[in-house]
Design a protein around this motif. Structure first.
Motif, PDB file in Angstrom:
ATOM      1  N   PRO A   1       1.935  -2.298  -4.109  1.00 62.21           N
ATOM      2  CA  PRO A   1       1.524  -2.178  -2.717  1.00 62.21           C
ATOM      3  C   PRO A   1       2.425  -1.232  -1.922  1.00 62.21           C
ATOM      4  O   PRO A   1       3.628  -1.170  -2.165  1.00 62.21           O
ATOM      5  CB  PRO A   1       1.633  -3.605  -2.182  1.00 62.21           C
ATOM      6  N   LEU A   2       1.774  -0.531  -0.994  1.00 58.34           N
ATOM      7  CA  LEU A   2       2.458   0.501  -0.204  1.00 58.34           C
ATOM      8  C   LEU A   2       2.249   0.192   1.284  1.00 58.34           C
ATOM      9  O   LEU A   2       1.184  -0.275   1.679  1.00 58.34           O
ATOM     10  CB  LEU A   2       1.856   1.852  -0.589  1.00 58.34           C
ATOM     11  N   LEU A   3       3.277   0.461   2.071  1.00 61.44           N
ATOM     12  CA  LEU A   3       3.158   0.301   3.523  1.00 61.44           C
ATOM     13  C   LEU A   3       3.335   1.674   4.164  1.00 61.44           C
ATOM     14  O   LEU A   3       4.305   2.372   3.865  1.00 61.44           O
ATOM     15  CB  LEU A   3       4.236  -0.658   4.039  1.00 61.44           C
ATOM     16  N   ALA A   4       2.375   2.053   5.029  1.00 58.99           N
ATOM     17  CA  ALA A   4       2.485   3.347   5.713  1.00 58.99           C
ATOM     18  C   ALA A   4       2.690   3.128   7.202  1.00 58.99           C
ATOM     19  O   ALA A   4       1.955   2.360   7.831  1.00 58.99           O
ATOM     20  CB  ALA A   4       1.217   4.164   5.487  1.00 58.99           C
ATOM     21  N   LEU A   5       3.711   3.796   7.749  1.00 59.28           N
ATOM     22  CA  LEU A   5       3.856   3.842   9.205  1.00 59.28           C
ATOM     23  C   LEU A   5       3.195   5.143   9.649  1.00 59.28           C
ATOM     24  O   LEU A   5       3.696   6.235   9.365  1.00 59.28           O
ATOM     25  CB  LEU A   5       5.338   3.811   9.624  1.00 59.28           C
ATOM     26  N   VAL A   6       2.030   4.993  10.276  1.00 58.91           N
ATOM     27  CA  VAL A   6       1.232   6.161  10.674  1.00 58.91           C
ATOM     28  C   VAL A   6       1.489   6.454  12.148  1.00 58.91           C
ATOM     29  O   VAL A   6       1.194   5.625  13.012  1.00 58.91           O
ATOM     30  CB  VAL A   6      -0.272   5.893  10.455  1.00 58.91           C
ATOM     31  N   VAL A   7       2.061   7.620  12.420  1.00 58.09           N
ATOM     32  CA  VAL A   7       2.427   7.960  13.799  1.00 58.09           C
ATOM     33  C   VAL A   7       1.947   9.373  14.127  1.00 58.09           C
ATOM     34  O   VAL A   7       2.477  10.358  13.614  1.00 58.09           O
ATOM     35  CB  VAL A   7       3.966   7.841  13.995  1.00 58.09           C
ATOM     36  N   SER A   8       0.919   9.468  14.971  1.00 57.02           N
ATOM     37  CA  SER A   8       0.404  10.804  15.292  1.00 57.02           C
ATOM     38  C   SER A   8      -0.036  10.860  16.745  1.00 57.02           C
ATOM     39  O   SER A   8       0.234   9.935  17.520  1.00 57.02           O
ATOM     40  CB  SER A   8      -0.758  11.140  14.350  1.00 57.02           C
ATOM     41  N   GLY A   9      -0.743  11.935  17.092  1.00 59.80           N
ATOM     42  CA  GLY A   9      -1.200  12.095  18.473  1.00 59.80           C
ATOM     43  C   GLY A   9      -2.261  11.066  18.841  1.00 59.80           C
ATOM     44  O   GLY A   9      -2.415  10.720  20.009  1.00 59.80           O
ATOM     45  N   GLY A  10      -2.999  10.580  17.856  1.00 58.73           N
ATOM     46  CA  GLY A  10      -4.076   9.634  18.141  1.00 58.73           C
ATOM     47  C   GLY A  10      -3.863   8.264  17.513  1.00 58.73           C
ATOM     48  O   GLY A  10      -4.676   7.358  17.728  1.00 58.73           O
ATOM     49  N   HIS A  11      -2.815   8.082  16.735  1.00 56.89           N
ATOM     50  CA  HIS A  11      -2.647   6.828  15.980  1.00 56.89           C
ATOM     51  C   HIS A  11      -1.222   6.307  15.968  1.00 56.89           C
ATOM     52  O   HIS A  11      -0.274   7.087  15.904  1.00 56.89           O
ATOM     53  CB  HIS A  11      -3.065   7.035  14.516  1.00 56.89           C
ATOM     54  N   THR A  12      -1.113   4.979  16.001  1.00 58.97           N
ATOM     55  CA  THR A  12       0.156   4.302  15.722  1.00 58.97           C
ATOM     56  C   THR A  12      -0.244   3.064  14.955  1.00 58.97           C
ATOM     57  O   THR A  12      -0.798   2.123  15.532  1.00 58.97           O
ATOM     58  CB  THR A  12       0.869   3.877  17.016  1.00 58.97           C
ATOM     59  N   GLU A  13      -0.036   3.080  13.657  1.00 60.42           N
ATOM     60  CA  GLU A  13      -0.537   1.989  12.840  1.00 60.42           C
ATOM     61  C   GLU A  13       0.397   1.666  11.700  1.00 60.42           C
ATOM     62  O   GLU A  13       1.059   2.562  11.164  1.00 60.42           O
ATOM     63  CB  GLU A  13      -1.902   2.385  12.230  1.00 60.42           C
ATOM     64  N   LEU A  14       0.411   0.378  11.337  1.00 60.64           N
ATOM     65  CA  LEU A  14       1.054  -0.016  10.083  1.00 60.64           C
ATOM     66  C   LEU A  14      -0.089  -0.323   9.124  1.00 60.64           C
ATOM     67  O   LEU A  14      -0.895  -1.223   9.379  1.00 60.64           O
ATOM     68  CB  LEU A  14       1.934  -1.248  10.303  1.00 60.64           C
ATOM     69  N   VAL A  15      -0.194   0.474   8.080  1.00 58.30           N
ATOM     70  CA  VAL A  15      -1.306   0.319   7.129  1.00 58.30           C
ATOM     71  C   VAL A  15      -0.752  -0.196   5.801  1.00 58.30           C
ATOM     72  O   VAL A  15       0.174   0.405   5.241  1.00 58.30           O
ATOM     73  CB  VAL A  15      -2.046   1.665   6.910  1.00 58.30           C
ATOM     74  N   TYR A  16      -1.326  -1.290   5.310  1.00 60.81           N
ATOM     75  CA  TYR A  16      -0.900  -1.876   4.035  1.00 60.81           C
ATOM     76  C   TYR A  16      -1.934  -1.524   2.974  1.00 60.81           C
ATOM     77  O   TYR A  16      -3.129  -1.752   3.168  1.00 60.81           O
ATOM     78  CB  TYR A  16      -0.801  -3.404   4.185  1.00 60.81           C
ATOM     79  N   MET A  17      -1.469  -0.941   1.896  1.00 65.20           N
ATOM     80  CA  MET A  17      -2.374  -0.594   0.783  1.00 65.20           C
ATOM     81  C   MET A  17      -1.986  -1.433  -0.433  1.00 65.20           C
ATOM     82  O   MET A  17      -0.981  -1.168  -1.081  1.00 65.20           O
ATOM     83  CB  MET A  17      -2.264   0.896   0.456  1.00 65.20           C
TER      84      MET A  17
END
Ligand code: KG4
Ligand code: ZN
Length: 335
Positions: free
Chosen positions: A130-146
């Motif tokens: 399993p992978l955890l992504a901290l997604v930080v951009s102009g339109g997104h702020t998310e913690l995504v678990y794969m």
């Protein structure tokens, strides 16, 4: 047999096309940025963005094929960003992808923009689940678990502004040029902890909120002006950045403790931030049993190579779209 993906990205203000071999080898990666045009307006003007995409898209695709020394006959599939993003901008890339798919009888691979940002990390490290992504951009702020390849669970998201949006808005009140993120990153290096700003609070532990912090910066400037004082922009940039980034990193640490991923990756335009890269290395890089991957600067902001990397995985899973598919500005990350 090798696999060749032609990928198109046009969700915001970059017109981009890339040719990717076997998911990892970048044969070409052409990005035409519109930043210099939007700078004059202090932000992206959607109508202007779509017009420039229309002007540039075929040139960018042509250049990507030429640089890669690949012909359309060699291409196995056309991957493209279906959403989220600006509707007018997305339409241009979607239409180009559909035209190529129809004319050359190739399968279409519609993609979620954020999945591209996450898979960009595959260019530097093998992805482990399993992978955890901290997604930080102009339109997104998310913690995504794969849990696995191509499985996406949103553990936390922003209740209001995205982190990049907060950077851009705070930069504007500090009189810094667009895009505000890189400008604040640079200015904050000269600042110190001179001001106190409120730590953002959310109902759910892994959610984010940045509009209160942004308003607090604005109110602080107005308060100081009323008193006849001038603010120190570098100090305010520093304090905003430290508060915002500590929230991001603290919540990522909490998610790691709770979900125990094998790998943590940073993704999105704000992943280019030098202080965030430092803080993630200090806090997550020092944790046991988890590997931290930080993408190189060239693949943090929007490009089509990242969409090609994601497209290659989606192609293997045969996640094809129909010729009548359309842009979806509110596209959800699906499993
Ligand atoms: O991923 P991206 O290119 O576009 C979206 O998908 O939104 O991200 C753009 C965002 C902008 O808000 C920009 O200010 C921010 O990324 N950004 C940064 C830095 N470089 C770009 N924010 C903070 N520090 C940076 N060095
Ligand atoms: Zn992006």
């Amino acid at each position: 047999m090798s696999q060749i993906i032609l990928a198109i990205e046009s969700s915001c203000d970059e017109t981009a096309c890339s040719i990717i071999k076997d998911g990892k080898e970048i044969l070409s990666n052409v990005v035409s940025s519109q930043i210099n045009v939007h700078k004059k307006y202090g932000g992206v003007v959607p109508e202007v963005a779509s017009r420039i995409h229309v002007e540039n898209i075929s040139v960018v695709i042509d250049e990507a094929l030429k640089t890669a020394n690949v012909s359309m006959e060699d291409v196995d599939a056309i991957a493209f960003t279906q959403g989220p993003g600006l509707i007018g901008s997305l339409h241009v890339g979607v239409q180009a992808a559909k035209t190529l798919a129809w004319a050359f009888n190739k399968p279409l691979v519609p993609l979620h923009h954020i999945i591209g940002h996450i898979y960009a990390n595959g260019f530097v490290d093998k992805l482990m689940f399993p992978l955890l992504a901290l997604v930080v951009s102009g339109g997104h702020t998310e913690l995504v678990y794969m849990k696995d390849e191509w499985s996406f669970d949103i553990l936390g998201t922003t209740q209001d502004d995205a982190i990049g949006e907060a950077y851009d808005k705070v930069a504007r009140v500090l009189g810094l040029p667009y895009p505000g993120g890189p400008a604040i990153d640079k200015l904050a290096k000269e600042g110190k902890a001179h001001y106190t700003l409120p730590t953002p609070k959310t109902e759910k532990e892994l959610d984010f909120s940045f509009s209160g912090l942004k308003s607090a910066v604005l109110q602080l400037i107005q308060r100081e002006e009323k008193k006849g004082e001038t603010i120190v922009p570098a100090d305010l940039a520093y304090c905003f950045q430290e508060t915002a980034l500590d929230t991001l990193v603290n919540k990522t640490v909490k998610a790691v403790e709770k979900y125990q991923p094998k790998q943590v990756v940073l993704a999105g335009g704000v992943a280019a931030n030098s202080r965030l890269r430092e803080k993630m290395t200090e806090r997550i890089g020092s944790m046991a049993n988890v590997h931290l991957t930080i993408p190189p600067l060239w693949c943090c902001t929007d490009n089509a190579a990242m969409m090609g990397a994601a497209g290659s995985v989606a192609y293997r899973h045969q996640l094809f779209g129909e010729l009548n598919c359309s842009a979806n500005p509110c596209k959800e990350i699906d499993c």
